[in-house]
Design a protein around this motif. Structure first.
Motif, PDB file in Angstrom:
ATOM      1  N   HIS A 145       0.830  -1.212   0.000  1.00  0.00           N
ATOM      2  CA  HIS A 145       0.000   0.000   0.000  1.00  0.00           C
ATOM      3  C   HIS A 145       0.862   1.259   0.000  1.00  0.00           C
ATOM      4  O   HIS A 145       0.468   2.285   0.551  1.00  0.00           O
ATOM      5  CB  HIS A 145      -0.926  -0.017   1.215  1.00  0.00           C
ATOM      6  N   ARG A 146       1.995   1.179  -0.676  1.00  0.00           N
ATOM      7  CA  ARG A 146       2.924   2.309  -0.672  1.00  0.00           C
ATOM      8  C   ARG A 146       2.345   3.546  -1.348  1.00  0.00           C
ATOM      9  O   ARG A 146       2.835   4.653  -1.142  1.00  0.00           O
ATOM     10  CB  ARG A 146       4.241   1.904  -1.344  1.00  0.00           C
ATOM     11  N   GLN A 147       1.292   3.357  -2.179  1.00  0.00           N
ATOM     12  CA  GLN A 147       0.694   4.512  -2.842  1.00  0.00           C
ATOM     13  C   GLN A 147       0.111   5.500  -1.835  1.00  0.00           C
ATOM     14  O   GLN A 147      -0.016   6.694  -2.119  1.00  0.00           O
ATOM     15  CB  GLN A 147      -0.392   4.057  -3.837  1.00  0.00           C
ATOM     16  N   LEU A 148      -0.222   5.024  -0.626  1.00  0.00           N
ATOM     17  CA  LEU A 148      -0.776   5.913   0.389  1.00  0.00           C
ATOM     18  C   LEU A 148       0.257   6.913   0.905  1.00  0.00           C
ATOM     19  O   LEU A 148      -0.109   7.975   1.412  1.00  0.00           O
ATOM     20  CB  LEU A 148      -1.328   5.094   1.565  1.00  0.00           C
ATOM     21  N   LYS A 149       1.521   6.581   0.746  1.00  0.00           N
ATOM     22  CA  LYS A 149       2.573   7.444   1.291  1.00  0.00           C
ATOM     23  C   LYS A 149       2.721   8.742   0.520  1.00  0.00           C
ATOM     24  O   LYS A 149       3.421   9.654   0.960  1.00  0.00           O
ATOM     25  CB  LYS A 149       3.895   6.682   1.343  1.00  0.00           C
ATOM     26  N   VAL A 150       2.074   8.837  -0.659  1.00  0.00           N
ATOM     27  CA  VAL A 150       2.114  10.113  -1.388  1.00  0.00           C
ATOM     28  C   VAL A 150       1.225  11.144  -0.706  1.00  0.00           C
ATOM     29  O   VAL A 150       1.340  12.342  -0.978  1.00  0.00           O
ATOM     30  CB  VAL A 150       1.679   9.933  -2.867  1.00  0.00           C
ATOM     31  N   ILE A 151       0.333  10.687   0.185  1.00  0.00           N
ATOM     32  CA  ILE A 151      -0.522  11.613   0.933  1.00  0.00           C
ATOM     33  C   ILE A 151       0.290  12.183   2.094  1.00  0.00           C
ATOM     34  O   ILE A 151       0.819  11.420   2.917  1.00  0.00           O
ATOM     35  CB  ILE A 151      -1.776  10.898   1.467  1.00  0.00           C
ATOM     36  N   PRO A 152       0.468  13.497   2.160  1.00  0.00           N
ATOM     37  CA  PRO A 152       1.307  14.096   3.210  1.00  0.00           C
ATOM     38  C   PRO A 152       0.898  13.634   4.605  1.00  0.00           C
ATOM     39  O   PRO A 152      -0.286  13.595   4.936  1.00  0.00           O
ATOM     40  CB  PRO A 152       1.067  15.602   3.020  1.00  0.00           C
ATOM     41  N   GLY A 153       1.903  13.274   5.393  1.00  0.00           N
ATOM     42  CA  GLY A 153       1.674  12.902   6.785  1.00  0.00           C
ATOM     43  C   GLY A 153       1.248  11.477   7.008  1.00  0.00           C
ATOM     44  O   GLY A 153       1.012  11.078   8.148  1.00  0.00           O
ATOM     45  N   THR A 154       1.163  10.679   5.925  1.00  0.00           N
ATOM     46  CA  THR A 154       0.704   9.295   6.075  1.00  0.00           C
ATOM     47  C   THR A 154       1.867   8.378   6.418  1.00  0.00           C
ATOM     48  O   THR A 154       2.921   8.412   5.780  1.00  0.00           O
ATOM     49  CB  THR A 154       0.021   8.801   4.780  1.00  0.00           C
ATOM     50  N   GLU A 155       1.654   7.558   7.424  1.00  0.00           N
ATOM     51  CA  GLU A 155       2.667   6.620   7.910  1.00  0.00           C
ATOM     52  C   GLU A 155       2.077   5.215   7.885  1.00  0.00           C
ATOM     53  O   GLU A 155       0.990   4.976   8.412  1.00  0.00           O
ATOM     54  CB  GLU A 155       3.055   7.011   9.340  1.00  0.00           C
ATOM     55  N   LEU A 156       2.776   4.278   7.226  1.00  0.00           N
ATOM     56  CA  LEU A 156       2.345   2.882   7.188  1.00  0.00           C
ATOM     57  C   LEU A 156       3.150   2.092   8.210  1.00  0.00           C
ATOM     58  O   LEU A 156       4.383   2.096   8.190  1.00  0.00           O
ATOM     59  CB  LEU A 156       2.553   2.296   5.790  1.00  0.00           C
ATOM     60  N   VAL A 157       2.440   1.395   9.104  1.00  0.00           N
ATOM     61  CA  VAL A 157       3.097   0.679  10.189  1.00  0.00           C
ATOM     62  C   VAL A 157       2.627  -0.770  10.200  1.00  0.00           C
ATOM     63  O   VAL A 157       1.414  -1.042  10.172  1.00  0.00           O
ATOM     64  CB  VAL A 157       2.784   1.328  11.555  1.00  0.00           C
ATOM     65  N   LYS A 158       3.565  -1.687  10.260  1.00  0.00           N
ATOM     66  CA  LYS A 158       3.230  -3.093  10.378  1.00  0.00           C
ATOM     67  C   LYS A 158       3.094  -3.452  11.848  1.00  0.00           C
ATOM     68  O   LYS A 158       3.987  -3.196  12.651  1.00  0.00           O
ATOM     69  CB  LYS A 158       4.308  -3.959   9.728  1.00  0.00           C
ATOM     70  N   SER A 159       1.958  -4.040  12.205  1.00  0.00           N
ATOM     71  CA  SER A 159       1.729  -4.383  13.608  1.00  0.00           C
ATOM     72  C   SER A 159       0.682  -5.475  13.699  1.00  0.00           C
ATOM     73  O   SER A 159      -0.173  -5.616  12.816  1.00  0.00           O
ATOM     74  CB  SER A 159       1.279  -3.146  14.397  1.00  0.00           C
ATOM     75  N   ASN A 160       0.727  -6.248  14.765  1.00  0.00           N
ATOM     76  CA  ASN A 160      -0.278  -7.265  15.052  1.00  0.00           C
ATOM     77  C   ASN A 160      -1.464  -6.597  15.732  1.00  0.00           C
ATOM     78  O   ASN A 160      -1.357  -6.129  16.867  1.00  0.00           O
ATOM     79  CB  ASN A 160       0.326  -8.354  15.950  1.00  0.00           C
ATOM     80  N   ILE A 161      -2.591  -6.538  15.042  1.00  0.00           N
ATOM     81  CA  ILE A 161      -3.733  -5.801  15.575  1.00  0.00           C
ATOM     82  C   ILE A 161      -4.351  -6.475  16.795  1.00  0.00           C
ATOM     83  O   ILE A 161      -5.140  -5.846  17.507  1.00  0.00           O
ATOM     84  CB  ILE A 161      -4.817  -5.587  14.493  1.00  0.00           C
TER      85      ILE A 161
END
Length: 317
Positions: free
Chosen positions: A40-56
């Motif tokens: 989902h790296r396309q979301l990183k073009v949105i300013p301030g967006t951080e993608l984090v891998k975690s066990n929900i």
């Protein structure tokens, strides 16, 4: 308090991606929890967006990710159960984990995605009962320390949806006769842009604290009418064969054994309750509901162009 950063569970999904974009346009940063950030790296073009891998399902890990956020938004839900991903686990147990992680992290604002007709006691399907139980849990447990607001949409449409796009794909491949179960079931399709605007507006509005909002479009349709509209929009002549109750149940029992479970008995049971609003939460929030005709033809035409281009580029055998 004005929110500057939110943590979103389900932010990489259909509604989530639209919500991240809407919040980004308002200057609100999003921390998106996902199992596969690389997808989902396309979301990183949105300013301030951080993608984090975690066990929900790891409360301590979630609490850590919630640190520094002004609010948490839970969008996670499934329409069909798969191995290890059951309704109760994702719609109820996960809500318990999220609420406790919010408590631990000192989160004071929680927005929760439910579903129209969700009811722990009266839901017509396991899906709707589990959604109702999770929604109740979010309010009763989370409401003890945080301001909780939940949203219960009818079927959501928009670019990338799994409703009109799905039926368009089926109709493209179908012969002249198209068998349809539960054709008389009614929906009030709600535009994804309106849904994310409801989340966005409610985020810092104290008047929404503790409320449950049903979200619908401006018109209701039978499932048969929506499928016929889809066929007309993509230029396919198809004859709908409305299945009786016995045939609809048989179709569900057969199709739930196929890969991807295109139609299940639980889907059939959900369709026994019309997905329409007695009172539309969009109007309560001052949002004018968007009609399907203003949006659906545009993205179905775009998707068909992409599909044709893809087929053209495939090597010939």
């Amino acid at each position: 308090m004005t929110s500057k950063r939110v943590c979103i569970l389900g932010g990489s999904g259909f509604v989530g991606q639209h919500l991240v974009a809407r919040l980004g346009n308002k200057g609100i940063s999003s921390r998106v929890i996902t199992r596969h950030p690389q997808r989902h790296r396309q979301l990183k073009v949105i300013p301030g967006t951080e993608l984090v891998k975690s066990n929900i399902f790891d409360r301590a890990a979630l609490s850590h990710q919630f640190q520094g956020c002004d609010a948490v938004i839970n969008l996670i839900g499934i329409l069909n159960e798969t191995t290890g991903q059951g309704f109760h686990r994702l719609h109820v147990e996960l809500v318990d984990v999220v609420v406790e992680a919010c408590r631990s992290a000192g989160i004071k604002r929680l927005l929760h995605m439910s579903a129209l007709n969700a009811s722990e006691a009266n839901g017509s399907s396991h899906y709707l009962r589990s959604k109702g139980e999770g929604e109740s849990w979010a309010h009763t447990r989370g409401g003890g320390f945080a301001a909780v607001t939940s949203f219960r949409p009818s079927v959501i449409f928009g670019p990338g949806d799994s409703f009109f796009n799905r039926f368009a794909g089926l109709l493209e491949r179908a012969p002249l006769l198209f068998p349809l179960a539960c054709a008389e079931s009614r929906f009030a399709p709600v535009y994804v842009g309106d849904v994310v605007e409801a989340f966005s507006q409610a985020l810092d509005d104290s008047r929404t604290f503790g409320n449950h909002y049903d979200l619908c479009g401006p018109r209701s349709f039978s499932l048969g009418e929506l499928v016929s509209y889809t066929a007309q929009t993509i230029g396919k002549r198809r004859i709908l064969m409305e299945l009786g109750d016995s045939a609809a149940r048989l179709q569900a029992r057969v199709m739930e054994k196929l890969p991807g479970k295109p139609f299940t008995m639980d889907n059939y049971l959900s369709l026994q309750s019309d997905s329409v609003c007695d009172e539309n939460g969009l109007e309560q929030l001052g949002i004018e509901p968007t009609d399907i005709e203003a949006v659906v033809p545009l993205y179905l035409a775009h998707q068909r162009q992409r599909d044709r281009l893809y087929q053209f580029r495939q090597p010939r055998g």
